[in-house]
Motif scaffolding. Structure first.
Motif, PDB file in Angstrom:
ATOM      1  N   LEU A 108      20.346 -15.516 -13.321  1.00 30.81           N
ATOM      2  CA  LEU A 108      20.531 -16.364 -14.505  1.00 30.81           C
ATOM      3  C   LEU A 108      20.316 -17.834 -14.135  1.00 30.81           C
ATOM      4  O   LEU A 108      19.651 -18.575 -14.855  1.00 30.81           O
ATOM      5  CB  LEU A 108      21.922 -16.152 -15.097  1.00 30.81           C
ATOM      6  CG  LEU A 108      22.202 -16.933 -16.380  1.00 30.81           C
ATOM      7  CD1 LEU A 108      21.231 -16.553 -17.488  1.00 30.81           C
ATOM      8  CD2 LEU A 108      23.640 -16.707 -16.864  1.00 30.81           C
ATOM      9  N   ARG A 109      20.875 -18.230 -12.985  1.00 31.83           N
ATOM     10  CA  ARG A 109      20.717 -19.621 -12.551  1.00 31.83           C
ATOM     11  C   ARG A 109      19.222 -19.982 -12.446  1.00 31.83           C
ATOM     12  O   ARG A 109      18.784 -21.021 -12.936  1.00 31.83           O
ATOM     13  CB  ARG A 109      21.395 -19.816 -11.189  1.00 31.83           C
ATOM     14  CG  ARG A 109      21.402 -21.257 -10.736  1.00 31.83           C
ATOM     15  CD  ARG A 109      21.957 -21.408  -9.321  1.00 31.83           C
ATOM     16  NE  ARG A 109      22.078 -22.810  -8.978  1.00 31.83           N
ATOM     17  CZ  ARG A 109      23.210 -23.500  -9.112  1.00 31.83           C
ATOM     18  NH1 ARG A 109      24.296 -22.917  -9.561  1.00 31.83           N
ATOM     19  NH2 ARG A 109      23.235 -24.776  -8.793  1.00 31.83           N
ATOM     20  N   ASN A 110      18.446 -19.099 -11.811  1.00 33.70           N
ATOM     21  CA  ASN A 110      17.018 -19.363 -11.644  1.00 33.70           C
ATOM     22  C   ASN A 110      16.290 -19.406 -12.989  1.00 33.70           C
ATOM     23  O   ASN A 110      15.414 -20.246 -13.205  1.00 33.70           O
ATOM     24  CB  ASN A 110      16.375 -18.306 -10.745  1.00 33.70           C
ATOM     25  CG  ASN A 110      16.893 -18.388  -9.309  1.00 33.70           C
ATOM     26  OD1 ASN A 110      17.504 -19.401  -8.926  1.00 33.70           O
ATOM     27  ND2 ASN A 110      16.688 -17.346  -8.533  1.00 33.70           N
ATOM     28  N   ALA A 111      16.689 -18.514 -13.886  1.00 31.48           N
ATOM     29  CA  ALA A 111      16.031 -18.482 -15.206  1.00 31.48           C
ATOM     30  C   ALA A 111      16.323 -19.765 -15.991  1.00 31.48           C
ATOM     31  O   ALA A 111      15.482 -20.238 -16.764  1.00 31.48           O
ATOM     32  CB  ALA A 111      16.498 -17.257 -16.000  1.00 31.48           C
ATOM     33  N   LEU A 112      17.513 -20.332 -15.789  1.00 34.35           N
ATOM     34  CA  LEU A 112      17.895 -21.530 -16.550  1.00 34.35           C
ATOM     35  C   LEU A 112      17.283 -22.808 -15.986  1.00 34.35           C
ATOM     36  O   LEU A 112      17.108 -23.790 -16.717  1.00 34.35           O
ATOM     37  CB  LEU A 112      19.426 -21.686 -16.559  1.00 34.35           C
ATOM     38  CG  LEU A 112      20.206 -20.720 -17.430  1.00 34.35           C
ATOM     39  CD1 LEU A 112      21.702 -20.988 -17.314  1.00 34.35           C
ATOM     40  CD2 LEU A 112      19.777 -20.870 -18.893  1.00 34.35           C
ATOM     41  N   ALA A 113      16.979 -22.790 -14.688  1.00 33.80           N
ATOM     42  CA  ALA A 113      16.547 -24.026 -14.016  1.00 33.80           C
ATOM     43  C   ALA A 113      15.473 -24.804 -14.787  1.00 33.80           C
ATOM     44  O   ALA A 113      15.633 -26.009 -15.008  1.00 33.80           O
ATOM     45  CB  ALA A 113      16.113 -23.721 -12.590  1.00 33.80           C
ATOM     46  N   PRO A 114      14.389 -24.153 -15.246  1.00 34.17           N
ATOM     47  CA  PRO A 114      13.327 -24.944 -15.889  1.00 34.17           C
ATOM     48  C   PRO A 114      13.698 -25.520 -17.256  1.00 34.17           C
ATOM     49  O   PRO A 114      13.005 -26.414 -17.741  1.00 34.17           O
ATOM     50  CB  PRO A 114      12.166 -23.948 -16.039  1.00 34.17           C
ATOM     51  CG  PRO A 114      12.636 -22.635 -15.600  1.00 34.17           C
ATOM     52  CD  PRO A 114      14.039 -22.738 -15.108  1.00 34.17           C
TER      53      PRO A 114
END
Ligand SMILES: Nc1ncnc2c1ncn2[C@@H]1O[C@H](COP(=O)(O)OP(=O)(O)O)[C@@H](O)[C@H]1O
Ligand SMILES: [Mg+2]
Length: 262
Positions: A108-114
């Motif tokens: 989830l963290r990676n998906a939210l980054a951008p």
């Protein structure tokens, strides 16, 4: 850059989803850009935001397993005025699918980054368990908001929860904070409520929100119309309490930023 808050409590029925929907709508009312992420397979935040969970083309499940871009799964909550990443029962499978994946806690963290810079606040509605989904929320978040009812076992449950959050934080997200404790379904006529509330004030003077959310039938009725209480009945005590909470949350944020700069 958005502040990301996980709304979590391993207990069900304490007001997590109600808080997500109404806090999101109240932050929108103060001109903030908000994304609400439904991370509970029950999909209550999705339904309560006026989105049909049975006919979703894409959901948070597709995002977590990498089948779909986060932006493509987003929907706009017309009444709430915020963006929503919806969920439904498909998400039950995520527990197992995630376990088979590498970097399962960071998805989830990676998906939210951008997209973090596009919002002021991102709220994550957690399921009532410390599962891999909740861990994903805690790894993606800057802080945890804990809604709780002032009842007999609340304090015991709270210390377990705070310990678990601190352990997960230490391992996977060292900057994670307990952002705030929120008293929900508050009824000052019950003496136990006042006792528990006094203990919370004593033990958590900094984290406890001054705002309390009263027990209010409008808050319970609004989701069946896919609306926050602010739209369903904007004069209701429930709607006003969540507006006050949004104000307190924003002021706390400002004060923290101030102290951090000193
Ligand atoms: N302040 C409140 N006053 C009255 N009913 C409430 C209040 N907060 C939540 N509810 C109701 O209590 C039930 C549980 O709340 P919910 O937000 O779904 O909890 P959770 O997400 O923690 O399981 C729901 O039926 C909801 O409508
Ligand atoms: Mg819920």
């Amino acid at each position: 850059m958005a502040k990301v808050f996980a709304i979590a409590n391993q207990k069900g029925g304490v007001g997590k989803t109600t808080t997500c929907i109404n806090l999101a709508a109240s932050l929108v009312a103060t001109k903030r850009h908000v994304l609400l992420i439904d991370l509970d397979p029950q999909g209550n935040a999705t339904t309560g935001s006026g989105v049909d969970k049975l006919t979703l083309e894409h959901s948070i499940y597709d995002v977590l397993i990498g089948d779909c871009n986060l932006v493509d799964a987003m929907q706009f909550s017309e009444h709430g005025g915020y963006q929503l990443l919806p969920a439904n029962r498909d998400l039950t499978a995520a527990e197992v699918t995630l376990l088979e994946m590498q970097t399962k806690e960071n998805r989830l963290r990676n998906a939210l980054a951008p997209i973090r810079e596009n919002y002021d606040y991102i709220l994550i509605d957690c399921p009532p368990a410390l599962s891999m989904l909740t861990i994903n929320a805690l790894v993606a978040a800057d802080g945890v908001i804990i809604p709780m009812q002032c009842e007999y076992y609340a304090l015991e449950g709270l210390s377990d929860l705070v310990n678990s959050i601190q352990r997960i934080g230490k391992l996977l997200n060292p900057s994670l904070k307990i952002e705030g404790l929120l008293r929900t379904m508050y009824d000052p006529r019950i003496s136990l409520t006042n006792d528990v509330s006094a203990q919370l004030k004593e033990h958590f003077p900094e984290t406890l929100y001054q705002t309390v959310i009263p027990r209010n039938v409008r808050l319970a009725e609004a989701p069946s119309f896919g609306m926050p209480a602010l739209v369903y009945d904007k004069q209701s005590r429930g709607a006003l309490a969540y507006l006050a909470l949004a104000g307190e949350l924003v002021r706390r944020q400002r004060a923290n930023r101030h102290t951090a700069n000193v």
